[in-house]
Write a protein that holds these residues in place. Structure first.
Motif, PDB file in Angstrom:
ATOM      1  N   PRO A 199       1.092  -1.431   0.466  1.00  0.00           N
ATOM      2  CA  PRO A 199      -0.316   0.107  -0.130  1.00  0.00           C
ATOM      3  C   PRO A 199       0.934   1.664  -0.495  1.00  0.00           C
ATOM      4  O   PRO A 199       0.451   2.322  -0.954  1.00  0.00           O
ATOM      5  N   SER A 200       1.776   1.395   0.524  1.00  0.00           N
ATOM      6  CA  SER A 200       2.699   2.448   0.627  1.00  0.00           C
ATOM      7  C   SER A 200       3.658   2.322  -0.755  1.00  0.00           C
ATOM      8  O   SER A 200       3.342   3.798  -1.212  1.00  0.00           O
ATOM      9  N   LEU A 201       3.423   1.336  -1.610  1.00  0.00           N
ATOM     10  CA  LEU A 201       3.619   1.439  -2.926  1.00  0.00           C
ATOM     11  C   LEU A 201       3.280   2.418  -3.409  1.00  0.00           C
ATOM     12  O   LEU A 201       3.216   3.763  -4.306  1.00  0.00           O
ATOM     13  N   LYS A 202       2.130   2.147  -3.359  1.00  0.00           N
ATOM     14  CA  LYS A 202       1.106   2.133  -4.587  1.00  0.00           C
ATOM     15  C   LYS A 202       1.172   4.529  -4.036  1.00  0.00           C
ATOM     16  O   LYS A 202       0.389   4.888  -4.581  1.00  0.00           O
ATOM     17  N   ALA A 203       1.147   4.238  -2.876  1.00  0.00           N
ATOM     18  CA  ALA A 203       0.613   5.272  -2.392  1.00  0.00           C
ATOM     19  C   ALA A 203       1.553   6.808  -2.617  1.00  0.00           C
ATOM     20  O   ALA A 203       1.712   7.474  -2.474  1.00  0.00           O
ATOM     21  N   GLY A 204       2.289   6.067  -3.015  1.00  0.00           N
ATOM     22  CA  GLY A 204       4.471   6.753  -3.750  1.00  0.00           C
ATOM     23  C   GLY A 204       5.202   7.142  -2.857  1.00  0.00           C
ATOM     24  O   GLY A 204       5.444   8.224  -3.120  1.00  0.00           O
TER      25      GLY A 204
END
Length: 951
Positions: free
Chosen positions: A63-68
């Motif tokens: 999720p942190s990856l997807k959040a940028g």
């Protein structure tokens, strides 16, 4: 996957990316992972089974990856998840293809696999390049449960499997190292498989650069795990329940999966049954508590089955588990078609039973489709099920026992074929026959372990026939003997009759015959009498043995109690410090080896893996027999339930064992938090002892640093014991008896030292960074003669420095041995933590003196000091009495004769520091020199009195 929309707790399965809102307690670890992934593009996330590796990646990192958070101004990601499984290259191709082209079929995946086999990583780069060129997409690959690759590569006979595993490792390493397209790789792996990684070139080097050992969660983080999801769903958690869970978690293995499963069960019970409006102890007790919730849930599934279905269930779970060559109980995925062949049960019935362990939120098993096939792969969702479900644990042991018998039979058959062994006979044959009749092994079952089933069974049958042949020969011999004896007796009758007839005519012959008959009868009676005497002697001996055993059983508890109580009279030489071995060697008053040899029903010591004999006084060590350790735990260590005996022997524990128990327990827990270090030291030690003149391996390096750290925590003999204990546990890890010892030690601690049990369960500093804990507390900076500077290092990272009456606030952090961080500046400290350089606001090089808090006096204090400043609460001086009160402060005379309040700044072996803030005065009760010294307004001290007595 079963929906959990009605329950905020996921149970035994891992968290998924869409459940990140329910994922609590791992924020700091997620940030650490992002930083490491940004720097290296490859991270190996390592941890014990049940440590939450998969959940941390899926619900934390992804999720942190997807959040940028990883790549600035770019939150476009292609995220692929895979397990190596039985086809690592196919699973890699499938996971990437499904993300890039969801409409692709199995033919497309097979074609990509063939291209990967020919071109390697270039084939994958060619596949993903369009997404990078057109949409600026980043790529992330999660290789979950990487240890599956070792089972695939190392436990197969096909050389092709080994080659495929090597290709797979080379490909994902090359993808993470190339710079054309941003490609990030994370693998998760159990820490006990780290050593297996050395078989793949380049993998250990990559892991050394960016390995992340997942830390245990502290109480605050676990509290968030317990209460956070419930709060999101608008339900409270009773604080009493939270405390109960946190306390119980410290005493169980697999804490995270057990906690999630127990919370999931409690939530369902609360919503459907209790309905009190909050999770509480009623819900907790209803599910069986955290230790029994999982086992109880599984038993509920069994209780709903027919007897025949229970047997099939046993066969299924035995097929899904194994005990590896290192004695670890592990998962072993199996195809449904293989289960069908193995059990002889049709697929429909098998799936019906398997579904019983998936539905009702059990999630104990899971099914996955096999690409390009109608088959289904069945696997256990989490290895904690093996350890926590008592019935399954028993089944695994049974299966391991059966496999062991089969492999022994295979080996015996091989030796027989090489003319090195005869047919099986005696107990060896009977054990093999009992195994065959009890387990009824089939070829499908046997081939999972080793080929040669038919030949081995033929060898067993031939051995059985040979035994039958020998028994028949014996029976025939006995039969012939009986016939011969009958003939002899008949002949005697004939002779007797003939003698009578002949006697009518020949008187002399008659008398001789009667004499012969009389002698024969006497001889027969004599033999019968001897037989009766022998049988009576045997009966008497058996009765004596039974009485002796009964007497021994009755004597054991009395001897044990006498042994323990004799410890009150035992006064060892305080200078002798060698840890547990030294106590046993010299402490006959506590542990008498002669008594133990008599009491114990097992051989006490076996030779270890790298020494020929045991010598108490050498620097070598012995392999301790696990059976003996178990016996000590069961019999020699008293249980807490015998309150009168515990009270009688508590002073003996306090006098002789308290410091030992703390040192050994503390060292064990610190090493458990440092599994990579343990594996490294095991290997290094085994190399070390191969040297012709090897010294003490545990005197230097990290062990020396650990000794220093323990010395700063507590003076006296404790650091020596803790240092020795560290080496002891490394050795026990080598010979495989660490678990047996720690179980016995914890039983001792639970009986006599509950506060120590809590302390050991809350240790959070690893063995390698024990100095991070040792720094916490009070220190005096500079020499006693010319300094009034005190530093208080706090556990939360705060640092309070008082110079004269002025206090300043700083921050600090332990970096590694030799370095701490103070206000973002690196500060060096010496190997003995006495010299410190570059501390803000002070001279370039200063000296630190550890100050200890007051501690209650224990009987026969092991410090050996003539005057005990560590335990002093009252000091009589020429200017008045200084006395410590229950609130921790002191009261005593000031320079003007009035009574002052003093803060206890700490103490060491020489004396006690007191501080009067109102008058900016430091009093130094210099017990070692019987002086009272004053520091006030200047760097130099003034002697203002003398000490007459210390209490």
């Amino acid at each position: 996957m079963e929906s959990r929309a009605d329950n905020p707790y996921v149970g035994l399965r891992p968290f998924q990316a869409d459940e990140s809102l329910l994922f609590f307690g791992r924020r700091e670890q997620t940030i650490d992972l992002l930083q490491s992934l940004h720097k290296h593009h490859f991270v190996a996330v390592v941890g014990g089974s049940g440590s939450g590796k998969s959940s941390l990646i899926r619900a934390g990192l992804v999720p942190s990856l997807k959040a940028g958070y990883l790549v600035d101004d770019n939150d476009k990601w292609c995220i692929a998840n895979m397990n190596p499984g039985r086809n690592p290259l196919y699973n890699l191709a499938e996971s990437l293809t499904q993300q890039i082209n969801p409409d692709a079929d199995s033919k497309d995946i097979v074609a990509l696999v063939e291209k990967i086999e020919e071109e390697g990583a270039d084939a994958i780069l060619e596949l993903i390049r369009p997404l990078w060129d057109t949409e600026n997409t980043n790529f992330f690959l999660l290789i979950d449960q990487f240890e599956e690759l070792f089972r695939f590569s190392m436990h197969q006979t096909s050389e092709a499997n080994r080659d495929e595993a090597i290709d797979f490792v080379n490909i994902f390493l090359e993808l993470s190292e190339q710079t054309q397209i941003p490609f990030y790789v994370v693998l998760t792996m159990r820490s006990d498989f780290i050593g297996d990684c050395a078989d793949f070139h380049g993998l250990p080097e990559a892991m050394n650069r960016s390995q992340y050992l997942i830390p245990r969660m502290n109480r605050e983080q676990l509290k968030m795990v317990i209460e956070g999801p419930s709060r999101l769903y608008g339900t409270k958690v009773d604080p009493t329940l939270t405390s109960r869970l946190l306390n119980h978690l410290s005493r169980v293995k697999d804490e995270l999966p057990l906690l999630q499963h127990a919370l999931m069960r409690m939530w369902d019970y609360e919503i459907n049954e209790n309905k009190s409006g909050e999770l509480d102890l009623v819900d907790y007790n209803a599910i069986g508590g955290i230790s029994n919730a999982l086992s109880k849930h599984a038993e509920e599934a069994l209780s709903q089955m027919k007897e025949s279905e229970v047997q099939i269930t046993e066969d299924i779970f035995k097929a899904l588990t194994a005990i590896d060559e290192n004695g670890r109980k592990i998962r072993r995925p199996i195809l449904l078609s293989e289960l069908e062949e193995l059990t002889g049960v049709n697929k429909g019935q098998l799936l019906s039973i398997i579904d019983c362990f998936i539905k009702d939120k059990r999630s104990f098993l899971f099914k996955s489709k096999i690409a390009d096939s109608d088959d289904i792969l069945i696997d256990i969702s989490h290895e904690s099920l093996i350890r926590q479900w008592d019935t399954l644990n028993h089944w695994v042991d049974e299966e391991g026992e059966s496999a062991s018998y089969y492999l022994q039979l295979i080996e015996a058959r091989r030796l027989h074929s090489e003319n090195k062994k005869d047919f099986l006979s005696g107990s060896e044959l009977q054990i093999a026959i009992d195994w065959r009749d009890r387990f009824k092994p089939s070829q499908a079952w046997a081939n999972r372990y080793k080929d040669g089933f038919e030949e081995s069974m033929a060898y067993l049958n031939a051995s059985e026939k040979e035994r039958t042949r020998i028994l028949d020969l014996e029976k025939d011999r006995r039969r012939k003997k009986r016939i011969m004896m009958g003939s002899i007796m008949g002949l005697l009758v004939v002779i007797a009759v003939g003698s009578v007839l002949l006697g009518l005519s020949i008187n002399k012959s008659k008398k001789e015959l009667e004499k012969s008959q009389s002698e024969l009868i006497k001889e027969t009676n004599k033999k019968l009498e001897l037989y009766d005497q022998k049988q009576a002697a045997i009966d008497t001996m058996e009765l004596a043995i039974k009485e002796a055993r009964k007497a021994k059983d009755e004597a054991i508890p009395w001897i044990i109690r006498a042994t323990w109580r004799s410890g009150s009279e035992y006064n060892p030489d305080r200078g002798y410090v060698t840890g547990l071995r030294g106590l046993i060697a010299h402490g006959d008053g506590i542990i008498n080896l002669d008594k133990i040899r008599y009491l114990a029903p097992v051989k006490i010591f076996n030779s270890g893996p790298h020494e020929s004999e045991f010598n108490w006084y050498s620097d070598k060590f012995a392999h301790y027999n696990p059976e003996f350790v178990q016996w000590v735990s069961d019999y020699l260590i008293p249980g807490a339930e015998d309150e009168s005996f515990r009270l009688a022997t508590q002073p003996i524990y306090d006098k002789h064992l308290a410091v030992l128990a703390r040192a050994y327990c503390r060292s064990y827990e610190a090493l458990q938090l440092d599994p990579t270090f343990v594996e490294e030291q095991k290997a290094a030690y085994l190399d070390h002892i191969k040297l012709t003149r090897a010294g003490n391996f545990f005197n230097g390096g990290a062990f020396s640093e650990y000794f220093v750290a323990m010395d700063k925590l507590e003076s006296g003999v404790f650091p020596y014991y803790a240092h020795v204990a560290a080496g002891f546990w490394i050795r026990r890890e080598i010979d495989g008896t660490a678990d047996d010892f720690i179980i016995a030690l914890r039983k001792l601690i639970k009986t006599y030292d509950p506060d120590l049990e809590i302390e050991c369960n809350t240790i959070k500093h690893t063995f390698s960074n024990a100095m991070a804990e040792a720094f916490v507390g009070d220190w005096r900076i500079g020499d006693f003669h010319d300094s009034r500077v005190f530093a208080n290092f706090q556990e939360d990272g705060k640092l309070l420095i008082r110079s004269d009456n002025v206090a300043s606030n700083h921050t600090w952090k332990f970096l590694r041995p030799g370095f701490i961080l103070v206000d973002r500046d690196t500060v060096n400290y010496g190997s003995n933590a006495h010299n410190i350089r570059n501390l803000p606001g002070f001279e370039p090089t200063e000296r630190l003196y550890r100050l200890y808090p007051w501690r209650p006096k224990v009987p026969d204090d092991p410090t050996g000091l003539e005057v005990d400043s560590f335990n002093a609460t009252k000091v009589q001086t020429s200017i008045g009495v200084f006395e410590r009160f229950s609130n921790g402060n002191w009261q005593g005379p000031g320079t003007d004769g009035s009574i002052r309040e003093y803060a206890d700044m700490g103490r060491n072996g020489s004396g006690i520091h007191l501080y009067d803030k109102d008058n900016d005065a430091d009093i130094w009760l210099y017990v070692f020199k019987s002086e009272v010294r004053l520091y006030q307004g200047s760097a130099s001290y003034v002697k203002i009195g003398s000490i007459s007595n210390v209490f």
